[in-house]
Structure formats: structure tokens, C-alpha cells
Write a protein that holds these residues in place. Structure first.
Motif, PDB file in Angstrom:
ATOM      1  N   SER A  13      -8.821   0.229  12.942  1.00 49.63           N
ATOM      2  CA  SER A  13      -7.434   0.083  13.032  1.00 49.63           C
ATOM      3  C   SER A  13      -6.718  -0.765  11.980  1.00 49.63           C
ATOM      4  O   SER A  13      -5.756  -0.421  11.274  1.00 49.63           O
ATOM      5  CB  SER A  13      -7.011  -0.752  14.323  1.00 49.63           C
ATOM      6  OG  SER A  13      -7.613  -2.048  14.455  1.00 49.63           O
ATOM      7  N   ALA A  14      -7.654  -1.877  11.513  1.00 47.99           N
ATOM      8  CA  ALA A  14      -6.909  -2.472  10.379  1.00 47.99           C
ATOM      9  C   ALA A  14      -6.979  -1.845   9.016  1.00 47.99           C
ATOM     10  O   ALA A  14      -6.000  -1.767   8.113  1.00 47.99           O
ATOM     11  CB  ALA A  14      -7.954  -3.654  10.024  1.00 47.99           C
ATOM     12  N   GLN A  15      -7.977  -0.822   8.896  1.00 50.75           N
ATOM     13  CA  GLN A  15      -8.061   0.037   7.648  1.00 50.75           C
ATOM     14  C   GLN A  15      -6.911   1.140   7.601  1.00 50.75           C
ATOM     15  O   GLN A  15      -6.263   1.168   6.733  1.00 50.75           O
ATOM     16  CB  GLN A  15      -9.603   0.826   7.735  1.00 50.75           C
ATOM     17  CG  GLN A  15     -10.546  -0.103   7.254  1.00 50.75           C
ATOM     18  CD  GLN A  15     -12.040   0.534   7.300  1.00 50.75           C
ATOM     19  OE1 GLN A  15     -12.221   1.333   8.228  1.00 50.75           O
ATOM     20  NE2 GLN A  15     -12.767   0.532   6.215  1.00 50.75           N
ATOM     21  N   ARG A  16      -6.689   1.364   8.952  1.00 52.98           N
ATOM     22  CA  ARG A  16      -5.546   2.503   8.909  1.00 52.98           C
ATOM     23  C   ARG A  16      -4.402   1.785   8.702  1.00 52.98           C
ATOM     24  O   ARG A  16      -3.238   2.319   8.079  1.00 52.98           O
ATOM     25  CB  ARG A  16      -5.551   3.222  10.317  1.00 52.98           C
ATOM     26  CG  ARG A  16      -6.729   4.035  10.482  1.00 52.98           C
ATOM     27  CD  ARG A  16      -6.609   4.801  11.832  1.00 52.98           C
ATOM     28  NE  ARG A  16      -6.601   4.157  13.051  1.00 52.98           N
ATOM     29  CZ  ARG A  16      -7.730   3.989  13.780  1.00 52.98           C
ATOM     30  NH1 ARG A  16      -8.729   4.383  13.229  1.00 52.98           N
ATOM     31  NH2 ARG A  16      -7.819   3.037  14.813  1.00 52.98           N
ATOM     32  N   ALA A  17      -4.096   0.714   9.073  1.00 52.47           N
ATOM     33  CA  ALA A  17      -2.745  -0.182   8.856  1.00 52.47           C
ATOM     34  C   ALA A  17      -2.486  -0.460   7.197  1.00 52.47           C
ATOM     35  O   ALA A  17      -1.351  -0.348   6.631  1.00 52.47           O
ATOM     36  CB  ALA A  17      -2.759  -1.512   9.571  1.00 52.47           C
ATOM     37  N   LEU A  18      -3.939  -0.840   6.696  1.00 51.77           N
ATOM     38  CA  LEU A  18      -3.553  -1.145   5.123  1.00 51.77           C
ATOM     39  C   LEU A  18      -3.152   0.216   4.520  1.00 51.77           C
ATOM     40  O   LEU A  18      -2.786   0.211   3.494  1.00 51.77           O
ATOM     41  CB  LEU A  18      -5.011  -1.644   4.861  1.00 51.77           C
ATOM     42  CG  LEU A  18      -5.077  -3.186   5.331  1.00 51.77           C
ATOM     43  CD1 LEU A  18      -6.440  -3.507   5.001  1.00 51.77           C
ATOM     44  CD2 LEU A  18      -3.964  -3.961   4.739  1.00 51.77           C
ATOM     45  N   ARG A  19      -3.851   1.187   4.823  1.00 51.17           N
ATOM     46  CA  ARG A  19      -3.679   2.526   4.293  1.00 51.17           C
ATOM     47  C   ARG A  19      -2.367   2.966   4.319  1.00 51.17           C
ATOM     48  O   ARG A  19      -1.571   3.323   3.599  1.00 51.17           O
ATOM     49  CB  ARG A  19      -4.347   3.691   4.767  1.00 51.17           C
ATOM     50  CG  ARG A  19      -5.853   3.483   4.281  1.00 51.17           C
ATOM     51  CD  ARG A  19      -6.807   4.413   5.324  1.00 51.17           C
ATOM     52  NE  ARG A  19      -6.568   5.882   5.604  1.00 51.17           N
ATOM     53  CZ  ARG A  19      -7.141   6.578   6.572  1.00 51.17           C
ATOM     54  NH1 ARG A  19      -8.048   6.212   7.251  1.00 51.17           N
ATOM     55  NH2 ARG A  19      -6.752   7.811   6.613  1.00 51.17           N
ATOM     56  N   LEU A  20      -1.692   2.648   5.491  1.00 51.52           N
ATOM     57  CA  LEU A  20       0.048   3.008   5.624  1.00 51.52           C
ATOM     58  C   LEU A  20       0.614   2.059   4.775  1.00 51.52           C
ATOM     59  O   LEU A  20       1.733   2.392   4.265  1.00 51.52           O
ATOM     60  CB  LEU A  20       0.402   2.725   7.064  1.00 51.52           C
ATOM     61  CG  LEU A  20       0.154   3.813   8.023  1.00 51.52           C
ATOM     62  CD1 LEU A  20       0.704   3.524   9.447  1.00 51.52           C
ATOM     63  CD2 LEU A  20       1.041   5.141   7.748  1.00 51.52           C
ATOM     64  N   LEU A  21       0.239   0.645   4.596  1.00 53.83           N
ATOM     65  CA  LEU A  21       1.179  -0.114   3.458  1.00 53.83           C
ATOM     66  C   LEU A  21       0.936   0.269   2.384  1.00 53.83           C
ATOM     67  O   LEU A  21       2.011   0.317   1.751  1.00 53.83           O
ATOM     68  CB  LEU A  21       0.483  -1.577   3.850  1.00 53.83           C
ATOM     69  CG  LEU A  21       0.774  -2.448   5.055  1.00 53.83           C
ATOM     70  CD1 LEU A  21       0.146  -3.664   4.970  1.00 53.83           C
ATOM     71  CD2 LEU A  21       2.412  -2.852   5.001  1.00 53.83           C
ATOM     72  N   GLU A  22      -0.379   0.619   1.804  1.00 56.59           N
ATOM     73  CA  GLU A  22      -0.409   1.045   0.681  1.00 56.59           C
ATOM     74  C   GLU A  22       0.290   2.386   0.407  1.00 56.59           C
ATOM     75  O   GLU A  22       0.915   2.641  -0.855  1.00 56.59           O
ATOM     76  CB  GLU A  22      -1.929   1.595   0.355  1.00 56.59           C
ATOM     77  CG  GLU A  22      -2.741   0.415   0.289  1.00 56.59           C
ATOM     78  CD  GLU A  22      -4.356   0.745   0.191  1.00 56.59           C
ATOM     79  OE1 GLU A  22      -4.466   1.948   0.417  1.00 56.59           O
ATOM     80  OE2 GLU A  22      -5.227  -0.235   0.125  1.00 56.59           O
ATOM     81  N   ALA A  23       0.447   3.317   1.358  1.00 54.52           N
ATOM     82  CA  ALA A  23       1.148   4.494   1.247  1.00 54.52           C
ATOM     83  C   ALA A  23       2.800   4.170   1.070  1.00 54.52           C
ATOM     84  O   ALA A  23       3.443   4.833   0.225  1.00 54.52           O
ATOM     85  CB  ALA A  23       0.963   5.371   2.523  1.00 54.52           C
ATOM     86  N   LEU A  50       1.016   2.356  14.716  1.00 52.12           N
ATOM     87  CA  LEU A  50       0.855   1.262  13.620  1.00 52.12           C
ATOM     88  C   LEU A  50       2.053   0.942  13.109  1.00 52.12           C
ATOM     89  O   LEU A  50       2.115  -0.238  12.475  1.00 52.12           O
ATOM     90  CB  LEU A  50      -0.287   1.969  12.558  1.00 52.12           C
ATOM     91  CG  LEU A  50      -1.534   2.020  13.138  1.00 52.12           C
ATOM     92  CD1 LEU A  50      -2.537   2.921  12.007  1.00 52.12           C
ATOM     93  CD2 LEU A  50      -2.217   0.659  13.240  1.00 52.12           C
ATOM     94  N   LEU A  51       2.822   1.865  12.791  1.00 51.10           N
ATOM     95  CA  LEU A  51       4.357   1.455  12.263  1.00 51.10           C
ATOM     96  C   LEU A  51       5.067   0.668  12.933  1.00 51.10           C
ATOM     97  O   LEU A  51       5.646  -0.494  12.239  1.00 51.10           O
ATOM     98  CB  LEU A  51       5.004   2.596  12.057  1.00 51.10           C
ATOM     99  CG  LEU A  51       4.551   3.854  10.731  1.00 51.10           C
ATOM    100  CD1 LEU A  51       5.191   5.005  10.513  1.00 51.10           C
ATOM    101  CD2 LEU A  51       4.508   3.050   9.340  1.00 51.10           C
ATOM    102  N   ARG A  52       5.094   0.700  14.093  1.00 48.61           N
ATOM    103  CA  ARG A  52       5.733  -0.155  15.139  1.00 48.61           C
ATOM    104  C   ARG A  52       5.386  -1.732  15.227  1.00 48.61           C
ATOM    105  O   ARG A  52       5.972  -2.605  15.071  1.00 48.61           O
ATOM    106  CB  ARG A  52       5.722   0.355  16.614  1.00 48.61           C
ATOM    107  CG  ARG A  52       6.683   1.255  17.013  1.00 48.61           C
ATOM    108  CD  ARG A  52       6.773   1.374  18.390  1.00 48.61           C
ATOM    109  NE  ARG A  52       5.467   2.207  18.999  1.00 48.61           N
ATOM    110  CZ  ARG A  52       5.290   3.389  19.304  1.00 48.61           C
ATOM    111  NH1 ARG A  52       6.516   4.233  18.776  1.00 48.61           N
ATOM    112  NH2 ARG A  52       4.374   3.879  19.851  1.00 48.61           N
ATOM    113  N   THR A  53       4.177  -1.732  14.894  1.00 48.11           N
ATOM    114  CA  THR A  53       3.453  -3.031  14.694  1.00 48.11           C
ATOM    115  C   THR A  53       3.868  -3.494  13.253  1.00 48.11           C
ATOM    116  O   THR A  53       4.097  -4.823  13.548  1.00 48.11           O
ATOM    117  CB  THR A  53       1.883  -2.943  15.034  1.00 48.11           C
ATOM    118  OG1 THR A  53       1.322  -2.316  16.158  1.00 48.11           O
ATOM    119  CG2 THR A  53       1.136  -4.475  14.742  1.00 48.11           C
ATOM    120  N   LEU A  54       3.781  -2.728  12.416  1.00 42.50           N
ATOM    121  CA  LEU A  54       3.837  -3.485  11.144  1.00 42.50           C
ATOM    122  C   LEU A  54       5.385  -3.776  10.846  1.00 42.50           C
ATOM    123  O   LEU A  54       5.790  -4.778  10.126  1.00 42.50           O
ATOM    124  CB  LEU A  54       3.517  -2.217   9.977  1.00 42.50           C
ATOM    125  CG  LEU A  54       2.000  -1.933   9.848  1.00 42.50           C
ATOM    126  CD1 LEU A  54       1.615  -0.829   9.046  1.00 42.50           C
ATOM    127  CD2 LEU A  54       1.334  -3.276   9.431  1.00 42.50           C
TER     128      LEU A  54
END
Length: 255
Positions: A13-23, A50-54
Motif C-alpha cells: 500500500s505504501a508503494q502504491r501511494a508513492l506511485r500516486l504521488l509521483e504521478a 489512496l487519494l482520500r488518505t493522501l
């Protein structure tokens, strides 16, 4: 893998969140959830979670259905040294890009530093051009940003500036007398109405600026529109005032 070495424990889940931030960082004007899902290869449902959390933790911001990097991302890097200044400049450029996209207008940030009106960053828009820094400095009496900065200066500072940069005409509409320049009431200049210019700096261009103050530091952020869109200026300037928040002030004065 070396013999006897254990595989690292990875949190998916952390990897996916970081990928979203990079995107999201690759889209200065913001991206929709569907765009980010396509960019990262994540399922749309997972992307929304993930977006809601970020957004909640301020790593992202959501504006008009688009996601942009938030203030918590800038806080991951220190503000000191060349890297910190570069990060601050990138942050300011990103904020101006978002404003330009949202307002559909050119946006530029300027400040009064070492006795001069300095164009720090700008984002052009259709029908406008990027200001020349030297002309911008000499023409403070003609454009909205400069008129705003002059309005915030002390009488002595304003007089000294106009001695160095006389009020020469840039167009037939340029103000020629110091007494005709606007003044901002204090305290609380950020609450003052935007200062405008109508073809005073360049024929075919109108603009409006609002002041930004941090301690003794003076700055202004302005919008510019082609004269064919002059009817939009009041509304756009009003929206600009609402965009002048902590993030912009921190990025602007951190340079």
C-alpha cells in the motif's frame, strides 16, 4: 539474493501511494483520479481510497476534481541551501501553474527587493506574453504588480524608486504623475481591493494584482488578460485574492 539473506519486507500500500504521488507530481496543473489510475496501473477503486488518505494528510490537494501535490510534500525537504531554494522555486512555479490553469489567465509573482521591483516567476496564458524582467523593473508604475508594490512602499521608498525609474509612458494610457498612483491603506493591505491596469503597460493587455506581505517583505501576485477579455478581470482578480494563502506566501518568501 545472497545466500542466507532474507527478502526485504515491502508494504504494497505504501508503494502504491508513492506511485500516486509521483504521478501527481508529473501533472503541474493537476490530474483526475482516472488519469492517475491510468498512469499508475492501479484499479480505480484503489486509487480513490489512496487519494482520500493522501488528501487528508495534505500530501495531495483536490481542486475542482483534480489532484495536485500538497504542502506536506514540500515539507519533506529543508528550505536551506541550494536544494531548498530549488525546491521552493519549483513549488512556486507549480502554484502559479495551477492558478493560471484555474483562472485561465497569465499569472506572475513579483517582489520589492534591494530597492527594485523584481519579477520572480511567471506563467503565460493564451493571448499574453511573458514579461521581460528589465522592462518589468523599469515599468513598475505601469503594470498592476508594480503599482501594487509602489502603493505599499513608504513615501521615501516610492520617491527613491521613481527617481531611479521615472514614470515614462509605455502606452498612451500610462500614468505620468506620482500623485496619480494608488495607495493602499494599512494595516492589512491583503484585504484591499486589487489594483488594476488597463493597457498602461502594454497595448492589448489588462491586469490586476493583490499584495502579499510577510513582515517587512513586500510582494504581489497578478493576473493578466488580453483586452478582449477585460470583462473577466474583476471576477478573475476576486478569485486571485482567495488563492493567496499560506502555501503561496511560504513558497514566495522562501526563495
Amino acid at each position: 539474493m545472497r545466500r542466507g539473506a532474507e527478502a526485504p519486507t515491502l508494504i504494497a500500500s505504501a508503494q502504491r501511494a508513492l506511485r500516486l504521488l509521483e504521478a501527481a507530481a508529473r501533472h503541474p496543473s493537476g490530474a483526475t483520479a482516472k488519469q492517475l489510475a491510468r498512469d499508475t496501473g492501479l484499479a480505480l477503486g484503489t486509487t480513490y481510497h489512496l487519494l482520500r488518505t493522501l488528501v487528508h494528510d495534505r500530501y495531495l490537494e483536490r481542486r475542482e476534481g483534480r489532484y495536485l501535490t500538497g504542502p506536506a510534500v514540500s515539507g519533506l525537504r529543508g528550505d536551506d541551501g541550494p536544494d531548498g531554494r530549488a525546491a521552493g522555486r519549483n513549488r512556486l512555479d507549480g502554484l502559479l501553474g495551477r492558478m493560471s490553469h484555474e483562472l485561465k489567465a497569465a499569472v506572475h509573482f513579483s517582489r520589492y527587493k534591494d530597492g527594485e521591483v523584481e519579477l520572480v516567476a511567471a506563467r503565460a496564458a493564451p493571448g499574453t506574453t511573458t514579461a521581460d524582467p528589465e522592462r518589468f523593473r523599469a515599468g513598475a508604475h505601469a503594470h498592476a504588480s508594480g503599482k501594487t508594490l509602489l502603493a505599499m512602499m513608504s513615501a521615501e521608498e516610492r520617491r527613491a524608486h521613481l527617481e531611479r525609474h521615472p514614470m515614462v509612458p509605455f502606452t498612451p494610457y500610462t500614468l505620468r504623475e506620482p500623485a496619480h498612483l494608488p495607495l493602499l491603506p494599512g494595516p492589512g493591505p491583503q484585504r484591499a481591493a486589487p489594483i488594476t491596469q488597463y493597457q498602461e503597460y502594454e497595448l492589448g493587455l489588462v491586469g490586476a494584482a493583490v499584495p502579499i506581505v510577510m513582515g517587512s517583505d513586500l510582494a504581489a501576485i497578478a493576473v493578466a488578460l488580453p483586452v478582449s477579455q477585460a470583462h473577466r478581470l474583476t471576477a478573475v482578480a476576486g478569485k486571485l485574492r482567495t488563492r493567496v494563502g499560506e502555501d503561496l506566501v511560504t513558497a514566495a518568501f522562501g526563495l
